[in-house]
Design an enzyme around this catalytic site. Structure first.
Site, PDB file in Angstrom:
ATOM      1  N   ASP A 108       0.836  -1.203   0.000  1.00  0.00           N
ATOM      2  CA  ASP A 108       0.000   0.000   0.000  1.00  0.00           C
ATOM      3  C   ASP A 108       0.871   1.253   0.000  1.00  0.00           C
ATOM      4  OD1 ASP A 108      -2.915   1.157   0.786  1.00  0.00           O
ATOM      5  OD2 ASP A 108      -1.370   2.241   1.896  1.00  0.00           O
ATOM      6  N   TYR A 167       2.800   9.886  -0.307  1.00  0.00           N
ATOM      7  CA  TYR A 167       3.925   9.357   0.471  1.00  0.00           C
ATOM      8  C   TYR A 167       5.275   9.663  -0.175  1.00  0.00           C
ATOM      9  CZ  TYR A 167       0.093   6.548   2.461  1.00  0.00           C
ATOM     10  OH  TYR A 167      -1.091   6.131   3.015  1.00  0.00           O
ATOM     11  N   LYS A 180      -2.985   5.940  -4.447  1.00  0.00           N
ATOM     12  CA  LYS A 180      -4.099   6.810  -4.060  1.00  0.00           C
ATOM     13  C   LYS A 180      -3.991   8.173  -4.740  1.00  0.00           C
ATOM     14  CE  LYS A 180      -3.890   4.644   0.539  1.00  0.00           C
ATOM     15  NZ  LYS A 180      -2.454   4.433   0.761  1.00  0.00           N
ATOM     16  N   HIS A 236      -7.910   9.325  -1.903  1.00  0.00           N
ATOM     17  CA  HIS A 236      -7.196   9.266  -0.628  1.00  0.00           C
ATOM     18  C   HIS A 236      -7.949   9.941   0.518  1.00  0.00           C
ATOM     19  CE1 HIS A 236      -2.801   9.172   1.076  1.00  0.00           C
ATOM     20  NE2 HIS A 236      -3.679   8.883   1.994  1.00  0.00           N
TER      21      HIS A 236
END
Length: 323
Positions: free
Chosen positions: A50, A55, A84, A117
Site C-alpha cells: 500500500d 507518500y 491513491k 485518498h
C-alpha cells in the site's frame, strides 16, 4: 493458496490479500528505506503493498516490486499494489494524469487498486498542501461524484484493476452508491481502525454494502507530530493486548492485527524494521477465541489518532459525522 496469501473477494470479482504492507514513513526517513523495507516485506511473504502519491516514495516502492519480479521471487500478478489519488487532483480532468504519473514513477503498467485518498479537495498544482501567504490551506470545491466518474474511467482504461475510497464517512459512501449512473461501486474504504477506534458502525455499514473495510494505523504506532497528539494513549502498551500477547507467545502488534482479520477487516501493517516485518506475517499462525475477541472489542474508546483537522472546515471534511 498459501495461508500467507489469504485473500478476500472484492465486489468487482478481484481478490485482495487480507494482510497488507503499509509504506508510509515520516518525511525525515530517507526514501531509500522504502526500497529496502518493501523488498524485505515481499521476501517475508507480504503480497499486498500500500502506497500513495502523497507518500512520495512510489519510485522506490515500484523499484522494490520490480526487483523482486526480476529476481524470480514473484510475478506481477502475485502482487496487489494500491496507490491513491491526492486531494490536489480531484478535478475530473486531473484524475487520469495523476494516476499516469504514479504509474510512471512506479514503472508499472497498472495498479491493482486506486483510491480517492481523502474527500477534501485542495487547489491543483505541485504542492500537496497548498497554502496562501498567511498559511491558510487553499481548498477547492469539487463534486466527488464527478471525481468518482473519472476514477471509473481509469478502471475502464485498464490503469487500475479495482477502485475505492479512503477516509470516507457513511454519508460520503452513500453519496457515491446512490449516484445516478453509477458504473462501479467502491470495492473498499480504507480508514483508521484499531482496538481503541474499532469503527464498528462503519464496518457494519460497509459489510452491508459489500464494501471491504481496510484498516490503516492498525497498530496505532503512527505518532508523528504535529499529526498525532503525543499525549494520546499508546495502543501497543495496552495491558489487555500485552496479556494476550504473552498468552499466545506473540507480540501485542500481532494481537492487534489478528483482531482485524477475525472481524473481516483487511489490515495494513506498517514497519520499516526487518524483525517486525517478519513477525507480522505470523498473523496467520494463531487464532483468538471469541472471548478474547470480545475483550479486545471492549478496548474501544473512540481514540482517533489521525484527526487531520488541518482539513476541517470544508463540508467534505469526513470526521465531523459520528461515522
Amino acid at each position: 493458496m498459501d495461508s500467507k496469501y489469504q485473500c478476500v473477494k472484492l465486489n468487482d470479482g478481484h481478490f485482495m490479500p487480507v494482510l497488507g504492507f503499509g509504506t508510509y514513513a515520516p518525511a525525515e526517513v530517507p526514501k531509500s528505506k522504502a526500497l529496502e523495507a518493501t523488498k524485505l516485506a515481499i521476501e517475508a511473504g507480504f503480497r499486498h503493498i500500500d502506497s500513495a502519491h502523497l507518500y512520495n516514495n512510489e519510485e522506490q516502492v515500484g523499484l522494490a516490486i520490480r526487483s523482486k519480479i526480476a529476481d524470480g521471487s514473484v510475478k506481477r500478478e502475485d502482487i496487489f499494489y494500491t496507490s491513491k489519488l491526492w486531494c490536489n487532483s480531484h478535478r475530473p480532468e486531473l484524475v487520469r494524469p495523476a494516476l499516469e504519473r504514479s504509474l510512471k514513477n512506479l514503472q508499472l503498467d497498472y495498479v491493482d487498486l486506486y483510491l480517492i485518498h481523502f474527500p477534501v479537495s485542495v487547489k491543483p498544482g505541485e504542492e500537496v498542501i497548498p497554502k496562501d501567504e498567511n498559511g491558510k490551506i487553499l481548498f477547492d470545491t469539487v463534486d466527488l461524484c464527478a471525481t468518482w466518474e473519472a476514477v471509473e474511467k481509469c478502471k475502464d482504461a485498464g490503469l487500475a484493476k479495482s477502485i475505492g475510497v479512503s477516509n470516507f464517512n457513511r454519508r460520503q459512501l452513500e453519496m457515491i452508491l446512490n449516484k445516478p449512473g453509477l458504473k462501479y461501486k467502491p470495492v473498499c474504504n480504507q480508514v483508521e481502525c484499531h482496538p481503541y477506534f474499532n469503527q464498528r458502525k462503519l464496518l457494519d455499514f460497509c459489510k452491508s454494502k459489500d464494501i471491504v473495510l481496510v484498516a490503516y494505523s492498525a497498530l496505532g504506532s503512527h505518532r508523528e507530530e504535529p499529526w498525532v497528539d503525543p499525549n494520546s494513549p499508546v495502543l501497543l502498551e495496552d495491558p489487555v493486548l500485552c496479556a494476550l500477547a504473552k498468552k499466545h507467545k506473540r507480540t501485542p502488534a500481532l494481537i492487534a492485527l489478528r483482531y482485524q482479520l477475525q472481524r473481516g477487516v483487511v489490515v495494513l501493517a506498517k514497519s520499516y524494521n526487518e524483525q517486525r516485518i517478519r513477525q507480522n506475517v505470523q498473523v496467520f499462525e494463531f487464532q483468538l477465541t471469541s472471548e478474547e475477541m470480545k475483550a479486545i472489542d471492549g478496548l474501544n474508546r473512540n481514540v482517533r489518532y489521525l484527526t487531520l483537522d488541518i482539513f476541517a472546515g470544508p463540508p467534505n471534511y469526513p470526521f465531523s459525522d459520528e461515522y
